[in-house]
Design an enzyme around this catalytic site. Structure first.
Site, PDB file in Angstrom:
ATOM      1  NE  ARG A 109     -18.571 -21.470  25.584  1.00 55.27           N
ATOM      2  CZ  ARG A 109     -18.179 -21.292  26.736  1.00 55.27           C
ATOM      3  NH1 ARG A 109     -17.543 -20.103  26.749  1.00 55.27           N
ATOM      4  NH2 ARG A 109     -18.284 -22.044  27.589  1.00 55.27           N
ATOM      5  CG  HIS A 134     -10.938 -22.952  25.600  1.00 53.87           C
ATOM      6  ND1 HIS A 134     -10.765 -21.890  25.402  1.00 53.87           N
ATOM      7  CD2 HIS A 134     -11.203 -23.203  27.080  1.00 53.87           C
ATOM      8  CE1 HIS A 134     -11.291 -21.157  26.517  1.00 53.87           C
ATOM      9  NE2 HIS A 134     -11.741 -21.873  27.671  1.00 53.87           N
ATOM     10  CG  HIS A 188      -8.133 -21.622  30.907  1.00 49.14           C
ATOM     11  ND1 HIS A 188      -8.606 -22.124  31.994  1.00 49.14           N
ATOM     12  CD2 HIS A 188      -9.073 -21.488  30.139  1.00 49.14           C
ATOM     13  CE1 HIS A 188      -9.985 -22.107  31.911  1.00 49.14           C
ATOM     14  NE2 HIS A 188     -10.120 -21.480  30.733  1.00 49.14           N
ATOM     15  CB  SER A 189      -2.933 -20.306  35.647  1.00 47.08           C
ATOM     16  OG  SER A 189      -1.857 -20.925  34.895  1.00 47.08           O
ATOM     17  CE1 TYR A 190     -10.993 -22.789  36.451  1.00 47.12           C
ATOM     18  CE2 TYR A 190      -8.937 -23.397  35.125  1.00 47.12           C
ATOM     19  CZ  TYR A 190     -10.576 -23.548  35.437  1.00 47.12           C
ATOM     20  OH  TYR A 190     -11.482 -23.855  34.580  1.00 47.12           O
ATOM     21  CG  ASP A 203     -16.837 -17.950  31.458  1.00 45.14           C
ATOM     22  OD1 ASP A 203     -15.738 -17.418  30.803  1.00 45.14           O
ATOM     23  OD2 ASP A 203     -17.672 -19.029  30.993  1.00 45.14           O
ATOM     24  CD  GLU A 250      -9.529 -17.891  30.250  1.00 42.21           C
ATOM     25  OE1 GLU A 250      -9.604 -18.094  29.062  1.00 42.21           O
ATOM     26  OE2 GLU A 250     -10.479 -18.171  31.069  1.00 42.21           O
TER      27      GLU A 250
END
Length: 348
Positions: free
Chosen positions: A80, A105, A179-181, A252, A313
């Protein structure tokens, strides 16, 4: 080594191509040229069962409709930017505000929603897919024409290397990441609460109510943010720490790495026996534990829900333009940005 390409779908910007890199051991990495999204990573568990360990979809329509940045390259600036504004050399820039009055993003249509040019390369030891995109001056409010290249390279050592290279014709901001989970249980059999994580980090960034860094750097000591010894994600979900609660009962947060290129991030799942080791040249890693994943869609027949995946990330620090004591994310005119992160998959 083998490369498989096929049509994944189409949108108004063109045909979407899927590229699968396959090594000699059967590990597969599949990505598409929409957002450079990694849709699948197939690796074995302790019994040799090949399963997917990232969250993703099988159709482009689902990515457009539902995806919370699954597997995508994020840019121009990950994270952000407070108020969606910043200044460079006295000039003020207004960005698209797409998150509670802030820029998130890269804006409404960041790199994750662009169609990229695709090339492939292969030899006996590794294969790669190269994505290229030109981000025009003024796109989402950012200055400068930026030429960016992202390379996914798979080796026979079960290592995926992500390399970034970019150059701008004007002074601008750049902070890119993937941004892979991840979910090492395989095919989303379980959530990630019992995944164990180890991070070589002595400190993390305090966030405000809008999840933007306040500028304060906090010690991890004696908190649920201390991953210097391996601990399960559940610890942060159950924590009464105000920063865990602020993030939606989990994490986060950006962690400042105390080492690079030395097994600085290690994620493991004891039940499957899988382990992921991440090494990077970036100063930080943002740990996001899927605290806000919606439950109004399915991911390959599995109901989406909180804690179904986690992101690691590797990147510069979010909103660094407003915090001069943070490492800078400013890219000078003509300067070449380069970064690399290696994901090593193995067994416990």
């Amino acid at each position: 080594m083998k490369i498989i390409q096929r049509e994944f779908g189409s949108i108004h910007d063109g045909v979407i191509t899927s590229t699968t890199l396959v090594n000699d051991h059967g590990m597969e990495v599949t990505s598409i040229n929409y957002g450079c999204i990694i849709t699948n990573i197939m690796v074995p568990d302790q019994n040799g069962q090949m399963e997917n360990v990232v969250l993703g979809f099988d159709t482009i329509e689902n990515y457009e409709k539902h995806s919370p940045y699954f597997g995508a390259v994020i840019g121009r600036v990950a994270g952000r930017i407070k108020g969606g504004t910043f200044e460079l050399d006295g000039a003020k820039y207004q960005l698209e505000k797409n998150n509670m009055g802030n820029a998130l993003h890269g804006g409404n249509k960041g790199y994750d929603k662009k169609v990229w040019h695709v090339d492939v390369n292969s030899d006996d030891e590794e294969s790669s897919v190269v994505y290229k995109y030109i981000s025009l001056d003024g796109e989402e409010g950012y200055p400068g024409n930026v030429e960016i290249k992202v390379t996914y390279c798979l080796s026979n050592a079960n290592e995926l290397t992500i390399s970034y290279e970019a150059v701008s014709d004007k002074k601008t901001l750049l902070n890119v990441t993937n941004h892979s989970y991840f979910n090492l249980s395989g095919d989303l059999k379980r959530d990630i609460l019992n995944h164990a994580l180890k991070v070589k980090s002595d400190s993390f960034l305090e966030l405000d109510d809008e999840l933007i860094p306040t500028g304060e750097v906090l010690s991890v000591a004696n908190t649920s943010f201390d991953f210097r010894e391996s601990r399960v994600i559940q610890d942060g979900v159950n924590s009464s720490h105000d920063q865990n609660i602020l993030a939606g009962n989990g994490y986060d947060h950006p962690f400042l790495l105390s080492e690079n290129h030395n097994q600085e991030i290690v994620l493991s799942d004891e039940e499957s026996g899988r382990i992921l080791t991440i090494e990077t040249d970036q100063p930080a890693v943002v740990l996001y534990t899927g605290n806000k994943l919606n439950n109004d869609f399915e991911i390959r027949s599995v109901q989406s829900r909180k804690y179904l995946g986690l992101c690691l990330e590797t990147q510069g620090l979010p909103d660094s333009i407003h915090h001069p004591h943070f490492p800078s994310n400013i890219l000078e005119k003509g300067e070449v940005f380069r970064s690399q992160t290696i994901y090593k998959f193995g067994l416990l």
